[in-house]
Design a protein around this motif. Structure first.
Motif, PDB file in Angstrom:
ATOM      1  N   LYS A 153      13.575 -17.222  37.886  1.00 37.65           N
ATOM      2  CA  LYS A 153      13.183 -16.317  38.964  1.00 37.65           C
ATOM      3  C   LYS A 153      14.240 -15.242  39.214  1.00 37.65           C
ATOM      4  CE  LYS A 153       9.110 -17.672  40.056  1.00 37.65           C
ATOM      5  NZ  LYS A 153       7.968 -16.752  39.882  1.00 37.65           N
ATOM      6  N   SER A 156      13.244 -12.620  37.087  1.00 37.71           N
ATOM      7  CA  SER A 156      12.006 -12.002  37.585  1.00 37.71           C
ATOM      8  C   SER A 156      12.297 -11.019  38.705  1.00 37.71           C
ATOM      9  CB  SER A 156      11.041 -13.076  38.091  1.00 37.71           C
ATOM     10  OG  SER A 156      10.598 -13.901  37.045  1.00 37.71           O
ATOM     11  N   TYR A 157      13.296 -11.317  39.539  1.00 42.45           N
ATOM     12  CA  TYR A 157      13.618 -10.483  40.692  1.00 42.45           C
ATOM     13  C   TYR A 157      14.689  -9.436  40.383  1.00 42.45           C
ATOM     14  CZ  TYR A 157      11.359 -14.357  43.250  1.00 42.45           C
ATOM     15  OH  TYR A 157      10.480 -15.317  43.692  1.00 42.45           O
ATOM     16  N   SER A 179       8.892  -6.206  41.101  1.00 41.90           N
ATOM     17  CA  SER A 179       9.882  -6.631  40.105  1.00 41.90           C
ATOM     18  C   SER A 179       9.316  -7.737  39.225  1.00 41.90           C
ATOM     19  CB  SER A 179      11.157  -7.121  40.802  1.00 41.90           C
ATOM     20  OG  SER A 179      12.100  -7.600  39.863  1.00 41.90           O
ATOM     21  N   ARG A 180       8.627  -8.684  39.842  1.00 37.03           N
ATOM     22  CA  ARG A 180       8.010  -9.760  39.059  1.00 37.03           C
ATOM     23  C   ARG A 180       6.994  -9.201  38.066  1.00 37.03           C
ATOM     24  NH1 ARG A 180       5.293 -13.420  43.257  1.00 37.03           N
ATOM     25  NH2 ARG A 180       4.475 -14.361  41.347  1.00 37.03           N
ATOM     26  N   MET A 183       8.820  -7.356  35.198  1.00 39.11           N
ATOM     27  CA  MET A 183       9.610  -8.251  34.358  1.00 39.11           C
ATOM     28  C   MET A 183       8.762  -9.283  33.630  1.00 39.11           C
ATOM     29  SD  MET A 183      12.759  -7.327  34.376  1.00 39.11           S
ATOM     30  CE  MET A 183      13.685  -8.768  33.850  1.00 39.11           C
ATOM     31  N   ASP A 184       7.477  -9.299  33.905  1.00 43.80           N
ATOM     32  CA  ASP A 184       6.589 -10.239  33.220  1.00 43.80           C
ATOM     33  C   ASP A 184       6.615  -9.952  31.714  1.00 43.80           C
ATOM     34  OD1 ASP A 184       4.686 -12.215  32.769  1.00 43.80           O
ATOM     35  OD2 ASP A 184       3.004 -10.852  33.073  1.00 43.80           O
ATOM     36  N   LYS A 187      11.666 -10.849  30.635  1.00 38.01           N
ATOM     37  CA  LYS A 187      12.837 -11.583  31.128  1.00 38.01           C
ATOM     38  C   LYS A 187      13.819 -11.909  30.005  1.00 38.01           C
ATOM     39  CE  LYS A 187      10.116 -14.527  33.321  1.00 38.01           C
ATOM     40  NZ  LYS A 187       8.875 -13.733  33.505  1.00 38.01           N
TER      41      LYS A 187
END
Length: 258
Positions: A153, A156-157, A179-180, A183-184, A187
Motif C-alpha cells: 500500500k 500504491s499511495y 494515486s492507487r 499506481m495500479d 508498483k
C-alpha cells in the motif's frame, strides 16, 4: 512505459537545463531554513510542558528519573498536554515542507523551477499535513494486518503528494484514491526505480562519515532523487492520457456503440 534508467535520465536531463540543479539546491536550502524557523517556537511548546510538569531536572545530567512520576497526574497531565499540542502544531511545518519539496520536483520536470516553489506551501501546509496524516493512518491500519500489505500500500499511495499539489482542491481521500489508480500495475516499476538509487544512497552514507563535506552530500543528491520520483509521476500521467485517448478513439470508431 519507461524503464528505471529512462526515468533517471529524464530527471537528470531536466535538472541540467537552465541551471535548475543549482536552483533546486538553493530553493531546498531556503525551504529548510524556513522550516527550522517555524519549528523553533514549536519546541518551546514542549519546553513549557516540561517546565510546568517539573520533570525537566530528572533528565538533566546526573538526574535520577523516577518511574513513579509516570503515575503522578500533576506531572503527566501538563506534559501530555504539551506533547498533544506539539503533535497538532507540527502538522503545519510537515505539510509545508512536503508541499514545497513536491512542488519543486514537479516544476523541475516541467522546466519551470523557481525559488518561489520552495515557499509555495504557505497556504497549503495544513492541508498537506492532513493528507500525509490520513495516508499514514491508512498505512498503519494496513500494517496491522501484515507487514507485506503495508509495504504494498505504501507504493500504491506513493503519488498522493504529487496529486495533491496538482489538485489543491482535492480531499485526502481523492488524492489517495487517484494515486492507487495511477499506481495500479506500476508498483513494481516504482520499486525498481527506487532500488536503482541504492548505489547513490550508499555513496551518501559513506560521505556522511566525512566531516563537513559529508553532511552536505544529501543536499546535492536529493534533487536527483526527488526529480526522479516526479519523472515517474509525469510518466504515469502521460501513460494515463494516452490510454484515455485510445479509449475515446475506440468509442468513436466502434460500430457497436451506434
Amino acid at each position: 512505459m519507461k524503464t528505471a534508467s529512462e526515468i533517471r535520465r529524464d530527471a537528470w536531463n531536466a535538472l541540467g537545463e537552465n541551471g535548475q540543479y543549482l536552483r533546486y539546491v538553493g530553493a531546498y536550502l531556503l525551504l529548510m531554513l524556513i522550516v527550522v524557523a517555524i519549528s523553533i517556537p514549536l519546541m518551546g511548546v514542549l519546553g513549557v510542558g516540561i517546565g510546568v510538569s517539573g520533570i525537566g531536572p530528572f533528565f538533566a545530567p546526573g538526574g535520577q528519573p523516577e518511574l513513579g512520576l509516570l503515575l503522578d497526574p500533576d506531572v503527566m497531565l501538563p506534559l501530555l498536554a504539551s506533547v498533544l499540542v506539539f503533535s497538532l502544531l507540527v502538522i503545519y511545518p510537515l505539510g509545508y515542507v512536503t508541499w514545497g519539496q513536491t512542488a519543486m520536483s514537479i516544476a523541475a520536470m516541467r522546466r519551470g523551477l523557481t525559488v518561489g516553489h520552495a515557499v509555495s506551501g504557505w497556504g497549503h501546509g495544513w492541508k498537506m499535513g492532513w493528507i500525509k496524516a490520513v495516508k499514514w493512518i491508512y498505512l498503519d491500519l494496513w500494517a496491522l494486518l501484515l507487514v507485506i500489505p503495508g509495504v504494498v500500500k505504501s507504493f500504491s499511495y506513493a503519488m498522493t503528494e504529487f496529486i495533491a499539489v496538482d489538485h489543491p482542491d482535492w480531499t485526502a481521500d481523492q488524492c489517495i484514491t487517484e494515486s492507487r489508480r495511477l499506481m495500479d500495475g506500476n508498483k513494481f516499476r516504482y520499486l525498481c526505480m527506487c532500488l536503482s538509487f541504492i548505489g547513490w544512497w550508499l555513496l551518501v552514507v559513506i560521505a556522511n562519515t566525512l566531516p563537513v563535506i559529508g553532511g552536505l552530500a544529501q543536499w546535492f543528491f536529493l534533487p536527483y532523487f526527488d526529480s526522479a520520483k516526479a519523472a515517474f509521476y509525469e510518466n504515469l500521467l502521460d501513460m494515463d492520457a494516452e490510454g484515455s485517448c485510445r479509449t475515446r478513439e475506440d468509442v468513436v470508431v466502434d460500430p457497436s456503440v451506434e
